[in-house]
Design an enzyme around this catalytic site. Structure first.
Site, PDB file in Angstrom:
ATOM      1  N   HIS A  53       0.838  -1.222   0.000  1.00 33.30           N
ATOM      2  CA  HIS A  53       0.000   0.000   0.000  1.00 33.30           C
ATOM      3  C   HIS A  53       0.868   1.266   0.000  1.00 33.30           C
ATOM      4  O   HIS A  53       0.532   2.262   0.639  1.00 33.30           O
ATOM      5  CB  HIS A  53      -0.940   0.041   1.214  1.00 33.30           C
ATOM      6  CG  HIS A  53      -1.947  -1.056   1.247  1.00 33.30           C
ATOM      7  ND1 HIS A  53      -3.251  -0.893   0.854  1.00 33.30           N
ATOM      8  CD2 HIS A  53      -1.844  -2.355   1.627  1.00 33.30           C
ATOM      9  CE1 HIS A  53      -3.914  -2.029   0.999  1.00 33.30           C
ATOM     10  NE2 HIS A  53      -3.084  -2.942   1.469  1.00 33.30           N
ATOM     11  N   ASN A 126     -10.209  -2.616   2.926  1.00 27.18           N
ATOM     12  CA  ASN A 126      -9.971  -2.573   1.481  1.00 27.18           C
ATOM     13  C   ASN A 126     -11.278  -2.272   0.754  1.00 27.18           C
ATOM     14  O   ASN A 126     -12.328  -2.190   1.389  1.00 27.18           O
ATOM     15  CB  ASN A 126      -9.449  -3.937   1.002  1.00 27.18           C
ATOM     16  CG  ASN A 126      -7.952  -4.107   1.207  1.00 27.18           C
ATOM     17  OD1 ASN A 126      -7.224  -3.138   1.420  1.00 27.18           O
ATOM     18  ND2 ASN A 126      -7.491  -5.336   1.146  1.00 27.18           N
ATOM     19  N   TYR A 338       1.569  -3.984  11.712  1.00 30.21           N
ATOM     20  CA  TYR A 338       1.467  -2.555  11.437  1.00 30.21           C
ATOM     21  C   TYR A 338       2.341  -1.692  12.340  1.00 30.21           C
ATOM     22  O   TYR A 338       3.146  -0.891  11.863  1.00 30.21           O
ATOM     23  CB  TYR A 338       0.005  -2.114  11.505  1.00 30.21           C
ATOM     24  CG  TYR A 338      -0.771  -2.672  10.342  1.00 30.21           C
ATOM     25  CD1 TYR A 338      -0.983  -4.045  10.235  1.00 30.21           C
ATOM     26  CD2 TYR A 338      -1.243  -1.859   9.334  1.00 30.21           C
ATOM     27  CE1 TYR A 338      -1.654  -4.577   9.152  1.00 30.21           C
ATOM     28  CE2 TYR A 338      -1.927  -2.388   8.243  1.00 30.21           C
ATOM     29  CZ  TYR A 338      -2.125  -3.746   8.175  1.00 30.21           C
ATOM     30  OH  TYR A 338      -2.774  -4.268   7.102  1.00 30.21           O
TER      31      TYR A 338
HETATM   32  C1  HEM Z   1      -1.961 -10.840   7.805  1.00 33.43           C
HETATM   33  C2  HEM Z   1      -2.077 -10.124   6.760  1.00 33.43           C
HETATM   34  C3  HEM Z   1      -1.551  -8.723   6.616  1.00 33.43           C
HETATM   35  C4  HEM Z   1      -0.364  -8.178   7.027  1.00 33.43           C
HETATM   36  C5  HEM Z   1       0.769  -8.876   7.765  1.00 33.43           C
HETATM   37  C6  HEM Z   1      -0.380  -6.791   6.621  1.00 33.43           C
HETATM   38  C7  HEM Z   1       0.648  -5.909   6.827  1.00 33.43           C
HETATM   39  C8  HEM Z   1       0.653  -4.586   6.433  1.00 33.43           C
HETATM   40  C9  HEM Z   1       1.744  -3.660   6.632  1.00 33.43           C
HETATM   41  C10 HEM Z   1       3.065  -4.002   7.303  1.00 33.43           C
HETATM   42  C11 HEM Z   1       1.365  -2.463   6.128  1.00 33.43           C
HETATM   43  C12 HEM Z   1       2.177  -1.173   6.089  1.00 33.43           C
HETATM   44  C13 HEM Z   1       1.888  -0.351   7.316  1.00 33.43           C
HETATM   45  C14 HEM Z   1       2.671   0.935   7.374  1.00 33.43           C
HETATM   46  O1  HEM Z   1       3.851   0.938   7.010  1.00 33.43           O
HETATM   47  O2  HEM Z   1       2.082   1.949   7.817  1.00 33.43           O
HETATM   48  C15 HEM Z   1       0.020  -2.614   5.629  1.00 33.43           C
HETATM   49  C16 HEM Z   1      -0.727  -1.606   5.080  1.00 33.43           C
HETATM   50  C17 HEM Z   1      -2.071  -1.731   4.801  1.00 33.43           C
HETATM   51  N1  HEM Z   1      -2.844  -2.880   4.870  1.00 33.43           N
HETATM   52 FE1  HEM Z   1      -2.224  -4.677   5.420  1.00 33.43          FE
HETATM   53  N2  HEM Z   1      -1.570  -6.520   5.988  1.00 33.43           N
HETATM   54  C18 HEM Z   1      -2.318  -7.669   5.973  1.00 33.43           C
HETATM   55  C19 HEM Z   1      -3.581  -7.831   5.458  1.00 33.43           C
HETATM   56  C20 HEM Z   1      -4.412  -6.794   5.110  1.00 33.43           C
HETATM   57  C21 HEM Z   1      -5.829  -6.915   4.853  1.00 33.43           C
HETATM   58  C22 HEM Z   1      -6.619  -8.218   4.935  1.00 33.43           C
HETATM   59  C23 HEM Z   1      -6.294  -5.666   4.586  1.00 33.43           C
HETATM   60  C24 HEM Z   1      -7.679  -5.193   4.289  1.00 33.43           C
HETATM   61  C25 HEM Z   1      -8.762  -5.825   4.670  1.00 33.43           C
HETATM   62  C26 HEM Z   1      -5.154  -4.754   4.661  1.00 33.43           C
HETATM   63  C27 HEM Z   1      -5.212  -3.398   4.448  1.00 33.43           C
HETATM   64  C28 HEM Z   1      -4.130  -2.549   4.519  1.00 33.43           C
HETATM   65  C29 HEM Z   1      -4.203  -1.143   4.200  1.00 33.43           C
HETATM   66  C30 HEM Z   1      -5.440  -0.367   3.759  1.00 33.43           C
HETATM   67  C31 HEM Z   1      -2.918  -0.630   4.372  1.00 33.43           C
HETATM   68  C32 HEM Z   1      -2.466   0.816   4.132  1.00 33.43           C
HETATM   69  C33 HEM Z   1      -2.766   1.663   5.345  1.00 33.43           C
HETATM   70  C34 HEM Z   1      -2.382   3.097   5.055  1.00 33.43           C
HETATM   71  O3  HEM Z   1      -3.068   3.717   4.212  1.00 33.43           O
HETATM   72  O4  HEM Z   1      -1.406   3.576   5.637  1.00 33.43           O
HETATM   73  N3  HEM Z   1      -4.037  -5.480   4.983  1.00 33.43           N
HETATM   74  N4  HEM Z   1      -0.389  -3.923   5.795  1.00 33.43           N
END
Ligand code: HEM
Length: 488
Positions: A53, A126, A338
């Site tokens: 993202h 999402n 996160y």
């Molecule tokens: C176990 C599974 C997942 C892991 C380990 C994971 C991990 C991460 C990480 C490390 C980030 C970056 C955070 C940052 O640097 O600020 C991120 C961003 C994000 N993830 Fe996940 N994620 C997973 C599943 C999901 C799922 C299922 C969704 C939605 C239903 C999702 C939605 C998002 C969104 C929207 C962002 C961006 C947030 C922003 O705008 O700063 N992720 N994710």
């Protein structure tokens, strides 16, 4: 009158056009503080981008409660009709790097930070109600397969589909992603979903399982592959430009929030495992209940400070809202997702940055120091308990406790009576019009036919056959046609 240009320590700058040199033709002087500071700072402008993202757009706005839901949750910001809460929302694509184009086939992030009077509530979802995998241990493998190949340096259909060949539960989300909604025309023209099941608990301690649906009031608008290629070529930043300009023009995008609510006692016998992120709850089983309206009405003043440095964590709940046993949600919430990413990307004090700090209340705790600490507690004691009126715990649980039994171990996600990896993918296919089905088949075939290995293609085709015989047969024929064409 213009302000005087200064160095970072506030001293006036005499010349911002010419570096100081030893004579007209001489080498530059180490004593030119302004030059050194300017070049050194420039070298340090970039920070690590989000590991997923990375490319996104953000805006401020508010959430207004329009319907009574206090019988389901005691969250203060949802307590009465008419109540407004300030928020920040960041949209994103998933696989692309920071400078990637917007109009691509990829899920979109929909991350909301509600600045409530009980602390910040982050709902990090999402634009899709389901996801590709159901156990967080697979997330790094999944993301590696969708991003750039270590050798070729580009996204490879071989890797994308090889992962999916080994992940039959992805069939539902693939059907969604390659369907008509797979490339939103803009961030304004798509829905947002919490995707996971969460918990709501009311003042009497009664708990419900809940799923969030933000429905766009702009109407759904999407691009097909050809339109998207054209937009990408003409304007890589199409989503960013659209959102920013709409808000500048005073055309404020809005979404209506609905929830699906399941009394906790119904979870065990529900035909689908309600904590499996690859499944939806059909609306016939749990209808949508209206909650309120989310409006975006203010652009950030500074994209880096407010969008790049925004940090959302599925761990940030408020009283009356909590997690469910969904393993994916549990994995995202743990230290190693996160908040850990943000400590690496932004530093341990990122929660004190204005976009991330609480706005309707204040953070009071004993966390101190580290890089760039503001230490708002000043001379306050840095240990607890203390005899100096420092902050104290409430003894009130945020959410209802989960009743557990069994033994520790590694388990596959439990299957309920109607659970398999394909039924809901087939249901989604069967819901589509003939035109939608044809476009879906063409989109998947266009990508799957690029895969080099027959066994990877065949494994994937088997998943679509299992979802729906017609779906599988049509796709198989379309892939065969394209691959024959390629070879010829
Ligand atoms: C176990 C599974 C997942 C892991 C380990 C994971 C991990 C991460 C990480 C490390 C980030 C970056 C955070 C940052 O640097 O600020 C991120 C961003 C994000 N993830 Fe996940 N994620 C997973 C599943 C999901 C799922 C299922 C969704 C939605 C239903 C999702 C939605 C998002 C969104 C929207 C962002 C961006 C947030 C922003 O705008 O700063 N992720 N994710």
């Amino acid at each position: 009158m213009s302000k005087t240009l200064t160095t970072e320590s506030g001293a006036p700058v005499a010349d911002n056009q010419n570096s100081a040199s030893a004579g007209e033709y001489g080498p530059l002087l180490l004593q030119d503080q302004h030059l050194l500071e300017k070049l050194a700072r420039f070298n340090r402008e970039r920070i690590p981008e989000r590991v997923v993202h990375a490319r996104g757009s953000g805006a401020y706005g508010y959430f207004e409660v329009t319907d009574e839901v206090s019988k389901y949750t005691r969250a203060a910001f949802l307590s009465e009709v008419g109540k407004r809460t300030e928020l920040f929302l960041r949209f994103s694509t998933v696989a692309g790097n920071l400078g990637a184009g917007d109009a691509v086939r990829d899920p979109r992030g929909f991350a909301v930070k509600f600045y409530t009077e009980e602390g910040n509530y982050d709902l990090v979802g999402n634009n899709t109600p389901v996801f590709f995998i159901k156990d967080p241990i697979k997330f790094p493998d999944f993301i590696h397969s969708q991003k750039r190949d270590p050798y070729t340096g580009v996204q490879e259909a071989d890797n994308v589909w090889d992962f999916w060949a080994h992940s039959p539960a992805s069939t539902h989300q693939i059907t969604w992603l390659f369907g008509d909604r797979g490339i939103p025309a803009s961030y304004r023209h798509m829905n947002g979903y919490g995707s996971h099941t969460y918990q709501w608990v009311n003042a009497e301690g009664e708990a419900y399982w809940v799923k969030y649906h933000f429905k766009t009031n702009q109407g759904i608008r999407s691009l097909d592959g050809d339109q998207a290629a054209e937009v990408l070529g003409a304007d890589a930043d199409s989503h960013q430009r659209d959102l920013h300009q709409a808000i500048e023009r005073g055309v404020f995008p809005s979404w209506t929030l609905y929830v699906q609510l399941m009394p906790v006692a119904e979870a065990a016998d529900y035909r689908f495992n309600p904590f499996d992120l690859t499944k939806v709850w059909p609306h016939a089983d749990y209808p949508l209940v209206k909650v309120g309206r989310l409006v975006l009405n203010r652009n950030p003043e500074n994209v880096f400070a407010e969008v790049e440095q925004s940090a959302f964590s599925p761990n940030n709940f408020v009283p009356g809202i909590g997690p469910s046993p969904d393993k994916m949600l549990q994995g995202r919430r743990r230290l190693f997702a996160y908040a850990d990413a943000q400590r690496y990307r932004l530093g341990v004090n990122h929660t004190q940055l204005p976009v991330n700090a609480p706005r309707a209340t204040e953070a009071n705790n004993y966390g101190r120091d580290g890089h760039n600490a503001l230490n708002p507690a000043g001379r306050g004691k840095n240990y607890e308990p203390n005899s100096y009126d420092g902050p104290v715990q409430t003894d009130g649980a945020l959410a209802a406790p989960l009743k557990l039994d069994g033994h520790t171990g590694t388990y596959t996600t439990p299957a309920h009576t109607k659970d398999d990896d394909f039924f809901q993918a087939g249901e989604l296919y069967r819901l589509m019009s003939e035109g939608e089905k044809t476009r879906l088949i063409n989109n998947i075939a266009g990508s799957l036919s690029q895969v080099a290995r027959d066994d990877v293609v065949e494994k994937n085709l088997a998943h679509f056959h299992a979802a729906d015989e017609e779906y599988g047969a049509r796709l198989e024929a379309a892939v065969a046609r394209l691959r024959a064409g390629d070879e010829g």
